[in-house]
Design a protein around this motif. Structure first.
Motif, PDB file in Angstrom:
ATOM      1  N   ALA A 193       0.836  -1.203   0.000  1.00  0.00           N
ATOM      2  CA  ALA A 193       0.000   0.000   0.000  1.00  0.00           C
ATOM      3  C   ALA A 193       0.869   1.251   0.000  1.00  0.00           C
ATOM      4  CB  ALA A 193      -0.923   0.006   1.225  1.00  0.00           C
ATOM      5  N   HIS A 194       2.131   1.117   0.442  1.00  0.00           N
ATOM      6  CA  HIS A 194       3.052   2.247   0.465  1.00  0.00           C
ATOM      7  C   HIS A 194       3.524   2.648  -0.924  1.00  0.00           C
ATOM      8  CE1 HIS A 194       4.348   1.966   4.989  1.00  0.00           C
ATOM      9  NE2 HIS A 194       3.089   2.322   4.819  1.00  0.00           N
ATOM     10  N   THR A 195       3.034   1.983  -1.947  1.00  0.00           N
ATOM     11  CA  THR A 195       3.361   2.414  -3.306  1.00  0.00           C
ATOM     12  C   THR A 195       2.688   3.753  -3.618  1.00  0.00           C
ATOM     13  OG1 THR A 195       3.444   1.732  -5.623  1.00  0.00           O
ATOM     14  CG2 THR A 195       1.443   1.180  -4.446  1.00  0.00           C
ATOM     15  N   ILE A 196       1.662   4.114  -2.812  1.00  0.00           N
ATOM     16  CA  ILE A 196       1.066   5.454  -2.893  1.00  0.00           C
ATOM     17  C   ILE A 196       1.059   6.035  -1.474  1.00  0.00           C
ATOM     18  CG2 ILE A 196      -0.358   5.120  -4.956  1.00  0.00           C
ATOM     19  CD1 ILE A 196      -2.728   4.441  -3.171  1.00  0.00           C
ATOM     20  N   GLY A 197       0.884   7.321  -1.367  1.00  0.00           N
ATOM     21  CA  GLY A 197       0.836   7.950  -0.048  1.00  0.00           C
ATOM     22  C   GLY A 197       2.183   8.496   0.397  1.00  0.00           C
ATOM     23  N   PHE A 198       2.192   9.064   1.593  1.00  0.00           N
ATOM     24  CA  PHE A 198       3.402   9.717   2.099  1.00  0.00           C
ATOM     25  C   PHE A 198       3.549   9.483   3.595  1.00  0.00           C
ATOM     26  CE2 PHE A 198      -0.120  12.789   2.129  1.00  0.00           C
ATOM     27  CZ  PHE A 198      -0.118  13.229   3.447  1.00  0.00           C
ATOM     28  N   SER A 199       4.740   9.792   4.099  1.00  0.00           N
ATOM     29  CA  SER A 199       5.021   9.713   5.536  1.00  0.00           C
ATOM     30  C   SER A 199       5.532  11.071   6.012  1.00  0.00           C
ATOM     31  CB  SER A 199       6.080   8.646   5.826  1.00  0.00           C
ATOM     32  OG  SER A 199       5.596   7.354   5.532  1.00  0.00           O
ATOM     33  N   HIS A 200       5.165  11.424   7.240  1.00  0.00           N
ATOM     34  CA  HIS A 200       5.626  12.695   7.800  1.00  0.00           C
ATOM     35  C   HIS A 200       7.102  12.588   8.203  1.00  0.00           C
ATOM     36  CE1 HIS A 200       1.250  13.433   8.191  1.00  0.00           C
ATOM     37  NE2 HIS A 200       1.621  14.679   7.976  1.00  0.00           N
ATOM     38  N   CYS A 201       7.814  13.672   8.031  1.00  0.00           N
ATOM     39  CA  CYS A 201       9.244  13.691   8.356  1.00  0.00           C
ATOM     40  C   CYS A 201       9.498  13.348   9.820  1.00  0.00           C
ATOM     41  CB  CYS A 201       9.829  15.057   8.033  1.00  0.00           C
ATOM     42  SG  CYS A 201       9.965  15.385   6.254  1.00  0.00           S
ATOM     43  N   SER A 202       8.564  13.698  10.691  1.00  0.00           N
ATOM     44  CA  SER A 202       8.740  13.403  12.119  1.00  0.00           C
ATOM     45  C   SER A 202       8.836  11.899  12.375  1.00  0.00           C
ATOM     46  CB  SER A 202       7.570  13.992  12.924  1.00  0.00           C
ATOM     47  OG  SER A 202       6.331  13.489  12.439  1.00  0.00           O
ATOM     48  N   GLU A 203       8.246  11.091  11.463  1.00  0.00           N
ATOM     49  CA  GLU A 203       8.273   9.634  11.630  1.00  0.00           C
ATOM     50  C   GLU A 203       9.640   9.033  11.289  1.00  0.00           C
ATOM     51  OE1 GLU A 203       4.269   7.583  10.515  1.00  0.00           O
ATOM     52  OE2 GLU A 203       4.463   9.260   9.128  1.00  0.00           O
ATOM     53  N   ILE A 204      10.444   9.762  10.519  1.00  0.00           N
ATOM     54  CA  ILE A 204      11.732   9.217  10.087  1.00  0.00           C
ATOM     55  C   ILE A 204      12.909  10.040  10.593  1.00  0.00           C
ATOM     56  CG2 ILE A 204      10.760   8.136   8.015  1.00  0.00           C
ATOM     57  CD1 ILE A 204      11.956  10.496   6.400  1.00  0.00           C
ATOM     58  N   ASP A 247       6.961   6.217  -2.062  1.00  0.00           N
ATOM     59  CA  ASP A 247       7.577   5.704  -3.294  1.00  0.00           C
ATOM     60  C   ASP A 247       8.007   6.915  -4.106  1.00  0.00           C
ATOM     61  OD1 ASP A 247       8.202   4.743  -5.810  1.00  0.00           O
ATOM     62  OD2 ASP A 247       6.208   3.948  -6.247  1.00  0.00           O
ATOM     63  N   ILE A 248       9.296   7.199  -4.115  1.00  0.00           N
ATOM     64  CA  ILE A 248       9.767   8.430  -4.757  1.00  0.00           C
ATOM     65  C   ILE A 248       9.759   8.348  -6.273  1.00  0.00           C
ATOM     66  CG2 ILE A 248      11.184   9.141  -2.802  1.00  0.00           C
ATOM     67  CD1 ILE A 248      13.626   8.114  -4.553  1.00  0.00           C
ATOM     68  N   MET A 249       9.635   7.135  -6.822  1.00  0.00           N
ATOM     69  CA  MET A 249       9.705   6.963  -8.276  1.00  0.00           C
ATOM     70  C   MET A 249       8.356   7.235  -8.956  1.00  0.00           C
ATOM     71  SD  MET A 249      12.804   6.393  -8.838  1.00  0.00           S
ATOM     72  CE  MET A 249      14.334   5.699  -8.199  1.00  0.00           C
ATOM     73  N   THR A 250       7.312   6.583  -8.470  1.00  0.00           N
ATOM     74  CA  THR A 250       5.972   6.763  -9.047  1.00  0.00           C
ATOM     75  C   THR A 250       4.973   6.960  -7.899  1.00  0.00           C
ATOM     76  OG1 THR A 250       5.693   4.343  -9.094  1.00  0.00           O
ATOM     77  CG2 THR A 250       6.438   5.396 -11.123  1.00  0.00           C
ATOM     78  N   ASN A 256       4.198  -1.823  -8.659  1.00  0.00           N
ATOM     79  CA  ASN A 256       5.104  -2.596  -7.795  1.00  0.00           C
ATOM     80  C   ASN A 256       6.457  -1.899  -7.602  1.00  0.00           C
ATOM     81  OD1 ASN A 256       6.180  -3.019 -10.358  1.00  0.00           O
ATOM     82  ND2 ASN A 256       6.769  -5.144  -9.932  1.00  0.00           N
ATOM     83  N   MET A 257       6.516  -0.613  -7.934  1.00  0.00           N
ATOM     84  CA  MET A 257       7.779   0.122  -7.809  1.00  0.00           C
ATOM     85  C   MET A 257       8.273   0.175  -6.362  1.00  0.00           C
ATOM     86  SD  MET A 257      10.169   1.566  -9.492  1.00  0.00           S
ATOM     87  CE  MET A 257       9.437   1.829 -11.113  1.00  0.00           C
ATOM     88  N   TYR A 258       7.353   0.211  -5.415  1.00  0.00           N
ATOM     89  CA  TYR A 258       7.718   0.210  -3.991  1.00  0.00           C
ATOM     90  C   TYR A 258       8.634  -0.966  -3.676  1.00  0.00           C
ATOM     91  CZ  TYR A 258       7.000  -0.900   1.001  1.00  0.00           C
ATOM     92  OH  TYR A 258       7.174  -1.240   2.317  1.00  0.00           O
ATOM     93  N   PHE A 259       8.290  -2.141  -4.199  1.00  0.00           N
ATOM     94  CA  PHE A 259       9.106  -3.333  -3.942  1.00  0.00           C
ATOM     95  C   PHE A 259      10.428  -3.289  -4.706  1.00  0.00           C
ATOM     96  CE2 PHE A 259       4.761  -4.877  -3.034  1.00  0.00           C
ATOM     97  CZ  PHE A 259       4.956  -5.258  -1.717  1.00  0.00           C
ATOM     98  N   SER A 271      10.295   0.214   8.846  1.00  0.00           N
ATOM     99  CA  SER A 271       9.542  -1.011   8.563  1.00  0.00           C
ATOM    100  C   SER A 271       9.617  -1.391   7.094  1.00  0.00           C
ATOM    101  CB  SER A 271       8.078  -0.848   8.992  1.00  0.00           C
ATOM    102  OG  SER A 271       7.507   0.316   8.417  1.00  0.00           O
ATOM    103  N   ASP A 272       9.735  -0.400   6.198  1.00  0.00           N
ATOM    104  CA  ASP A 272       9.913  -0.682   4.766  1.00  0.00           C
ATOM    105  C   ASP A 272      11.245  -1.382   4.538  1.00  0.00           C
ATOM    106  OD1 ASP A 272       7.514   0.664   4.099  1.00  0.00           O
ATOM    107  OD2 ASP A 272       8.556   2.580   3.944  1.00  0.00           O
ATOM    108  N   ARG A 273      12.287  -0.809   5.108  1.00  0.00           N
ATOM    109  CA  ARG A 273      13.624  -1.375   4.920  1.00  0.00           C
ATOM    110  C   ARG A 273      13.731  -2.751   5.559  1.00  0.00           C
ATOM    111  NH1 ARG A 273      14.227   3.780   6.502  1.00  0.00           N
ATOM    112  NH2 ARG A 273      15.192   3.312   8.522  1.00  0.00           N
ATOM    113  N   GLY A 274      13.004  -2.952   6.636  1.00  0.00           N
ATOM    114  CA  GLY A 274      13.001  -4.238   7.323  1.00  0.00           C
ATOM    115  C   GLY A 274      12.436  -5.362   6.476  1.00  0.00           C
ATOM    116  N   LEU A 275      11.522  -5.033   5.578  1.00  0.00           N
ATOM    117  CA  LEU A 275      10.927  -6.059   4.712  1.00  0.00           C
ATOM    118  C   LEU A 275      11.988  -6.728   3.843  1.00  0.00           C
ATOM    119  CD1 LEU A 275       7.646  -4.336   3.425  1.00  0.00           C
ATOM    120  CD2 LEU A 275       7.809  -6.213   5.070  1.00  0.00           C
ATOM    121  N   TYR A 276      12.986  -5.938   3.426  1.00  0.00           N
ATOM    122  CA  TYR A 276      14.027  -6.502   2.565  1.00  0.00           C
ATOM    123  C   TYR A 276      15.158  -7.137   3.373  1.00  0.00           C
ATOM    124  CZ  TYR A 276      17.232  -7.113  -1.322  1.00  0.00           C
ATOM    125  OH  TYR A 276      18.064  -7.677  -2.262  1.00  0.00           O
ATOM    126  N   SER A 277      15.419  -6.629   4.549  1.00  0.00           N
ATOM    127  CA  SER A 277      16.546  -7.144   5.338  1.00  0.00           C
ATOM    128  C   SER A 277      16.189  -8.412   6.125  1.00  0.00           C
ATOM    129  CB  SER A 277      17.053  -6.074   6.309  1.00  0.00           C
ATOM    130  OG  SER A 277      16.050  -5.709   7.236  1.00  0.00           O
TER     131      SER A 277
END
Length: 327
Positions: A193-204, A247-250, A256-259, A271-277
């Motif tokens: 679902a993170h292929t669309i939407g945004f996150s606030h800077c305070s979260e990162i 998703d900075i690309m699209t 599926n660009m998020y993946f 949590s995004d980075r954790g999916l791959y690690s």
């Protein structure tokens, strides 16, 4: 003893007959007689909203996920707090829910109340609006059944432990979804679902500044990406609304660009980075990155499954006159 068993069986059958099918379960034709134009009204309303506010799709999708994962799909996340009750939407984890999602549902509810007063639940509006918006921005179409009722309770204190937080370990996130009946593959698909939407800077902020040392960041980030995030979020303390696309690309296209981004170190949230690690989730990230159709199929099935979690039907819930107020 046998007589008592027969009587109990008889009473059970009678009780089932007294509850009409439309009250006891969801169906595709639930509003066929009471509000036949229901889908058309929602489609028109949310289309206009998405055209004027391109972030509406991501915002509504996140709203739906937060509603269903926390105590079921009953639109309780839409309820406003009162002097006597702090509602779900004011729980810390929900304070970052974008306003465009709430506004999309309010608009659809207003239009439906004019056409079919006191007929369509906010929970059904949220479920259908989410599906239609996902489809509108390029995502898969999936079947949504109708007949949900709106919950009569919304408490911020009931949220804890039900929603994944970006700072959680992958084990904790997997556990949250497993408690709702979702497999690891389904959890990874829903994370798409993170292929669309945004996150606030305070979260990162802790990831990109590392205790305010501007030059340090989480080593899982792509270095150039981390530098870009630092620049984009530089003023976040003065401006808490500052945000970055997941998703900075699209960013406005459901694909599926998020993946594809995750192996490159382009995951915004921990949590995004954790999916791959994490070795438990990485194979599914790679599967969905390589084949968009597989991602779409898995996402559609998981969303349909999610839309049935904790659903209230019949007399268990109500049809709210306003989505932000319990009747």
């Amino acid at each position: 003893m046998e007589g008592a068993t027969v009587l109990a069986l008889f009473l059970a059958v009678v009780s089932l007959l007294l509850v009409s099918p439309s009250e006891s379960r969801l169906s595709l034709d639930y509003y066929q007689r009471t509000c036949p134009q229901f889908e058309k009204i929602i489609q028109e309303t949310i289309s206009n909203k998405q055209i004027t506010s391109p972030t509406a799709a991501g915002a509504t999708l996140r709203l739906f996920l937060h509603d269903c994962l926390a105590n079921g799909c009953d639109a309780s996340v839409l309820v406003s707090s009162t002097f006597f009750n702090k509602a779900e939407r004011d729980a810390d984890i929900n304070l970052s829910l974008p306003g465009d999602g709430f506004d999309a549902i309010v608009r659809a509810k207003t239009a439906l109340e004019l056409a079919c007063p006191n007929t369509v639940s906010c929970a059904d509006i949220l479920a259908v609006s989410t599906r239609d918006l996902v489809t509108m921005v390029g995502g898969p179409h999936y079947t949504v059944y109708y007949g949900r009722k709106d919950g009569r309770v919304s408490k911020a204190s009931a949220i804890e432990g039900h929603l994944p937080k970006p700072t959680m370990s992958m084990s904790q996130i997997i556990e949250i979804f497993a408690a709702k009946g979702f497999s690891v593959r389904e959890m990874v698909a829903l994370s798409g679902a993170h292929t669309i939407g945004f996150s606030h800077c305070s979260e990162i902020s802790n990831d990109i500044y590392n205790n305010s040392k501007f030059s340090q960041y989480d080593p899982q980030y792509n270095p150039r990406f981390a530098s870009g995030l630092q620049r984009a979020c530089g003023d976040y303390k003065k401006n808490p609304t500052l945000s970055v696309f997941n998703d900075i690309m699209t960013p406005n296209k459901f694909d599926n660009m998020y993946f594809q981004n995750l192996p490159k170190g382009l995951g915004v949230l921990k949590s995004d980075r954790g999916l791959y690690s994490d070795p438990r989730t990485r194979p599914f990230v790679e599967e969905f990155a390589a084949d968009e159709n597989k991602f779409f199929q898995a996402f559609a099935q998981a969303m349909q499954k999610l839309s049935l979690v904790g659903v209230q039907t019949g007399r268990k819930g109500e049809i709210r006159r306003r989505c932000d107020q319990i009747n």
